[in-house]
Scaffold this active site. Structure first.
Site, mmCIF file in Angstrom:
data_model
loop_
_atom_site.group_PDB
_atom_site.id
_atom_site.type_symbol
_atom_site.label_atom_id
_atom_site.label_comp_id
_atom_site.label_asym_id
_atom_site.label_seq_id
_atom_site.Cartn_x
_atom_site.Cartn_y
_atom_site.Cartn_z
ATOM 1 N N TRP A 1 -3.965 -6.341 -0.262
ATOM 2 C CA TRP A 1 -4.730 -5.692 -1.332
ATOM 3 C C TRP A 1 -4.078 -5.911 -2.680
ATOM 4 C CZ3 TRP A 1 -8.997 -5.425 0.887
ATOM 5 C CH2 TRP A 1 -9.081 -5.112 2.247
ATOM 6 N N ASP B 1 -3.033 1.745 -6.726
ATOM 7 C CA ASP B 1 -4.063 1.751 -5.689
ATOM 8 C C ASP B 1 -3.536 2.644 -4.572
ATOM 9 O OD1 ASP B 1 -5.793 1.328 -3.595
ATOM 10 O OD2 ASP B 1 -5.613 -0.862 -3.601
ATOM 11 N N LYS C 1 -10.579 6.678 3.799
ATOM 12 C CA LYS C 1 -9.381 6.826 4.634
ATOM 13 C C LYS C 1 -8.932 8.296 4.646
ATOM 14 C CE LYS C 1 -8.243 2.097 3.401
ATOM 15 N NZ LYS C 1 -8.606 1.429 4.661
#
Length: 359
Positions: A102, A171, A195
């Site tokens: 990511w 992030d 999540k």
């Protein structure tokens, strides 16, 4: 009711209490005679939801008045592009730390915009199995970008880097609301909801107001953070249901005792699983010990020939979502906030029984 032990990385397990509350109010939300997916985003009913969600984020993270809480569609992946678009002007530069998939995607986005940036540290030399330390940041960087938890490689920042007061842009998609933070160290936090915050469809963005106020007007309306701030995240129809579920999740966290209580439980869960893996004869962890994630425990079977049998046996024992990401293989147990200690102990017991069978 037949529910499995769900270790999916995202979309992930939700607390049963939250699912029941959704079920109970799905046909008639707040005695409105309508479902939450039917009410107008301009209604008083939804206004209470979106404002209540903002208030809970502010309270749990102890944000004070220096931050704005936004709800943006497009997931964390769209934030990879929005960040440099909003926070960098001509000639500005940003620092990025690459700790896996990511982070790499975020770097590729700023690169595609032909903006200045520096990858100041990377753990690619060891297949992203650790979090870099002793990083030298650029003196003139406008922000430092990190990915706080790496779902695929199973690593996590357990302390923030010293950036010499350069704002950290984080992030936090896979570990947000799993521990307390020191908000003043961040310039911007973003997190996809699927999540620890609920269901897909909304990305939470927390931005410091001085950064927000410095954003220009030469950015497409729907890609400008100021649009969301000025319109209470309702310039267009927001993902109402996803925001509603986030509100319920945050209420659930409050009822558990807040982020300090959640953090202690998360540490305990991770320790139980890692201790078993470290002392087993057939499993091995993939992340370096001081960088291990409390959210995504990644491991391998020393004998790859046992992998298919392991998955088959796990399925028979009502364990789901245990396969590693398709890009790396192996196995991954995602033990987010909603996965309690008893579920982790059930997984450990299964892994132990499997070990005894194949030794």
């Amino acid at each position: 009711m037949n529910r499995i032990y769900n270790f999916n990385a995202g979309p992930s397990a939700l607390p049963l209490e939250v699912l029941k509350e959704i079920q109970d109010s799905f046909l008639n939300f707040n005695n409105s005679g309508m479902s939450i997916v039917e009410i107008s985003h301009r209604s008083k009913e939804f206004e209470s939801v979106i404002n209540g969600t903002k208030e809970k984020v502010t309270k749990l993270f102890e944000l004070g008045s220096d931050f704005e809480v936004l709800f943006v569609q497009g997931g964390a992946s769209m934030q990879f592009a929005m960040l440099p678009m909003n926070l960098l002007k001509a000639g500005d530069s940003a620092d990025y730390v690459n700790t896996g998939t990511w982070s790499t995607k975020a770097i590729n986005e700023i690169k595609s915009q032909n903006r200045k940036f520096n990858v100041v540290a990377s753990s690619e030399d060891s297949n992203f199995s650790y979090i870099p330390k002793n990083i030298k940041f650029s003196d003139n960087a406008k922000y430092v970008h990190i990915t706080t938890n790496n779902t695929i490689k199973g690593t996590q920042w357990h302390s923030l880097p010293d950036t010499n007061n350069i704002p950290i842009v984080a992030d936090m998609s896979s570990d947000i609301m799993s521990y307390p933070i020191d908000a003043k160290k961040f310039g911007l936090i973003y997190a996809g909801a699927q999540k620890n915050l609920g269901v897909p469809g909304v990305c939470l963005v927390i931005i410091r107001k001085d950064l927000l106020n410095s954003i220009g007007d030469d950015i497409p309306v729907m890609l400008n953070y100021k649009t969301y701030a000025q319109k209470n995240s309702m310039y267009n129809t927001p993902p109402c249901f996803s925001i509603y579920v986030m509100w319920l999740i945050l209420k659930w966290i409050e009822e558990k005792g807040g982020l300090s209580a959640v953090y202690q439980e998360n540490k305990q869960k991770a320790e139980v699983l890692y201790d078993f893996i470290d002392n087993s004869s057939i499993y091995t962890g993939t992340a370096e010990k001081d960088s291990r994630s409390f959210m995504n425990v990644t491991f391998l079977l020393k004998d790859k020939n046992l992998e298919e049998k392991f998955i088959q046996e796990a399925t028979k024992n009502s364990i789901g979502g245990i396969k590693g990401h398709r890009s790396v293989g192996g196995f991954r147990a995602s033990i987010y906030n909603s996965t309690d200690i008893e579920k982790v102990k059930y997984l450990v017991n299964f892994m132990d029984e499997f070990q005894k069978k194949v030794k």
